[in-house]
Design a protein around this motif. Sequence first.
Motif, short mmCIF file in Angstrom:
data_model
loop_
_atom_site.label_atom_id
_atom_site.label_comp_id
_atom_site.label_asym_id
_atom_site.label_seq_id
_atom_site.Cartn_x
_atom_site.Cartn_y
_atom_site.Cartn_z
N UNK A 261 -64.33 106.73 -16.39
CA UNK A 261 -64.56 106.28 -17.92
C UNK A 261 -65.64 104.96 -17.77
N UNK A 262 -66.15 104.52 -16.54
CA UNK A 262 -67.02 103.40 -16.76
C UNK A 262 -68.21 103.98 -16.94
N UNK A 263 -68.70 105.15 -16.48
CA UNK A 263 -70.16 105.40 -16.59
C UNK A 263 -70.42 105.66 -18.04
N UNK A 264 -69.72 106.38 -18.85
CA UNK A 264 -70.21 106.23 -20.43
C UNK A 264 -69.95 105.02 -21.08
N UNK A 265 -69.07 104.28 -20.73
CA UNK A 265 -68.83 102.68 -21.28
C UNK A 265 -69.88 101.97 -21.03
N UNK A 266 -70.61 101.98 -19.61
CA UNK A 266 -72.02 101.45 -19.27
C UNK A 266 -72.89 101.59 -20.27
N UNK A 267 -73.23 102.85 -20.67
CA UNK A 267 -74.10 103.27 -21.54
C UNK A 267 -73.94 102.75 -22.84
N UNK A 268 -72.50 102.58 -23.51
CA UNK A 268 -72.15 102.11 -24.65
C UNK A 268 -72.38 100.65 -24.80
N UNK A 269 -72.35 99.78 -23.76
CA UNK A 269 -72.54 98.39 -23.98
C UNK A 269 -73.96 98.02 -24.26
N UNK A 270 -74.77 98.92 -24.41
CA UNK A 270 -76.40 98.91 -24.65
C UNK A 270 -76.35 99.07 -26.08
N UNK A 271 -75.41 99.37 -26.94
CA UNK A 271 -75.45 100.03 -28.25
C UNK A 271 -76.00 98.71 -29.02
N UNK A 272 -76.77 99.17 -30.18
CA UNK A 272 -77.15 98.04 -30.85
C UNK A 272 -76.22 97.47 -32.07
N UNK A 273 -75.09 98.61 -32.07
CA UNK A 273 -73.83 98.25 -33.01
C UNK A 273 -73.06 97.28 -32.13
N UNK A 274 -72.72 96.06 -32.86
CA UNK A 274 -71.96 94.99 -32.34
C UNK A 274 -70.51 95.61 -32.02
N UNK A 275 -70.07 96.42 -33.08
CA UNK A 275 -68.67 96.73 -32.90
C UNK A 275 -68.34 97.63 -31.98
N UNK A 276 -69.29 98.48 -31.37
CA UNK A 276 -69.26 99.33 -30.25
C UNK A 276 -69.33 98.40 -29.03
N UNK A 277 -70.24 97.32 -29.07
CA UNK A 277 -70.15 96.55 -27.75
C UNK A 277 -68.84 95.74 -27.65
N UNK A 278 -68.48 95.22 -28.82
CA UNK A 278 -67.28 94.50 -28.72
C UNK A 278 -66.11 95.31 -28.22
N UNK A 279 -65.83 96.61 -28.76
CA UNK A 279 -64.85 97.48 -28.17
C UNK A 279 -65.02 97.94 -26.71
N UNK A 280 -66.31 98.12 -26.28
CA UNK A 280 -66.67 98.23 -24.97
C UNK A 280 -65.93 97.22 -24.12
N UNK A 281 -66.40 96.12 -24.26
CA UNK A 281 -66.03 95.10 -23.22
C UNK A 281 -64.66 94.90 -23.13
N UNK A 282 -63.93 95.24 -24.42
CA UNK A 282 -62.35 95.28 -24.34
C UNK A 282 -61.99 96.31 -23.43
N UNK A 283 -62.45 97.55 -23.47
CA UNK A 283 -62.02 98.35 -22.68
C UNK A 283 -62.32 98.35 -21.08
N UNK A 284 -63.39 97.51 -20.92
CA UNK A 284 -63.61 97.22 -19.52
C UNK A 284 -62.53 96.43 -19.09
N UNK A 285 -62.05 95.55 -20.01
CA UNK A 285 -60.71 94.53 -19.46
C UNK A 285 -59.70 95.46 -19.19
N UNK A 286 -59.29 96.49 -20.13
CA UNK A 286 -58.39 97.27 -19.94
C UNK A 286 -58.30 98.07 -18.74
#
Length: 381
Positions: A261-286
Amino acid sequence: MTPFQAAVVVAVMVFAVGLVLLIGVVALKLSRRRRATAHNIRHGEYLRAISQHIVAPGSIPPFTAHEAGDDAFIDAVIALRSTLEGDGIEQLSGVIDRTGLIEQQAAKLRSLFPLGRRLRAVVALAEIGDVRAARLLLHHLNDRVPEIRVQSARGLARMRYTSAIDVILDRFEGESRWVQTRFAESLALFGRDAVWPLVAFIRVHHQHDNKKGITEIIRVLGIVGDSEAGPALAELLYTAEDVEIRLAIIDSLGLIGGPLALRPLRRMIQSEDWRIRAKTVRAFGLIGDPSINPILREHLLDPSWWVRRNSAAALRDLPGGVELLYEALDFTDAYARDAAAEALADAGELVAAQDRLEAGLGTERDFQLVGYMQASVGVQS
């Protein structure tokens, strides 16, 4: 008759009608209370009797079809069904067989009216979860009443009747959002048996113009939490263009977790959409992998407040994260400091620091955190 007399007559009539209605309401409440009390008494008696039969078969007279028609008896069977295992369930199934309980409820469900009786019957069949009612519930996935369709799906899931999974999915797109949500809850009850049918459904439908229900199905995979769904969701995360679908996938990957799960999420954290970045860091915490701490620390300085806040909350729960939050109190960015201080307070660090200071045992970090919070309060006031 004078106008005054007419007014008196009208007033008396209104009072009399009101009194009659009041008496009727009181009588109705008393009647319902008596019925509820009687129901509870019978329910307790049935629980004791059925339990005695399960412990010592043949020790009491056999139950009859008459008793199976009593709602209190049905409630007792349902209550025991959810607690028994092994031989106990076999004995309870014998009681259900001899009383014809399934057949009685099936007949009520097949009737055209009244609706209340049909609903009560389908709920009973769903709660009992006896596979002999599977074909009937499968048929009523097409019932005209939405709640009956929902309860039919729930019953099929409780009995793990896997043939129903594709049927529920076939109906999914045509249902209202409320029914879709309830269907999704039932699909989650199938557990691992539902993973590949759900993955296939998502792959086929996620690019359609009408994506109705896809996000609910994706989140079901997260609830199930089976790691086998991870690669398929990760692949879809790279190709999906719809933001809502991406957000749902990120949610599910956070719940499924694991290195994949970490590899695709590392890519999503670079998104220009703040919603995707916010959701991604929350997923990192989970996911809870401390190797991601440097990324979370970096995003304490994100342009979006929600990304900063979620990053701080994730660090709060990760090994080594609290130390990074204390470091963030020295950042030049005021918003990053506020996010870190809020996360530390939520972690109980502020209360613990205040207690140590009052006891004369304060550390440098305690002075730092308490001082920052006091300064923040002073600025706000």
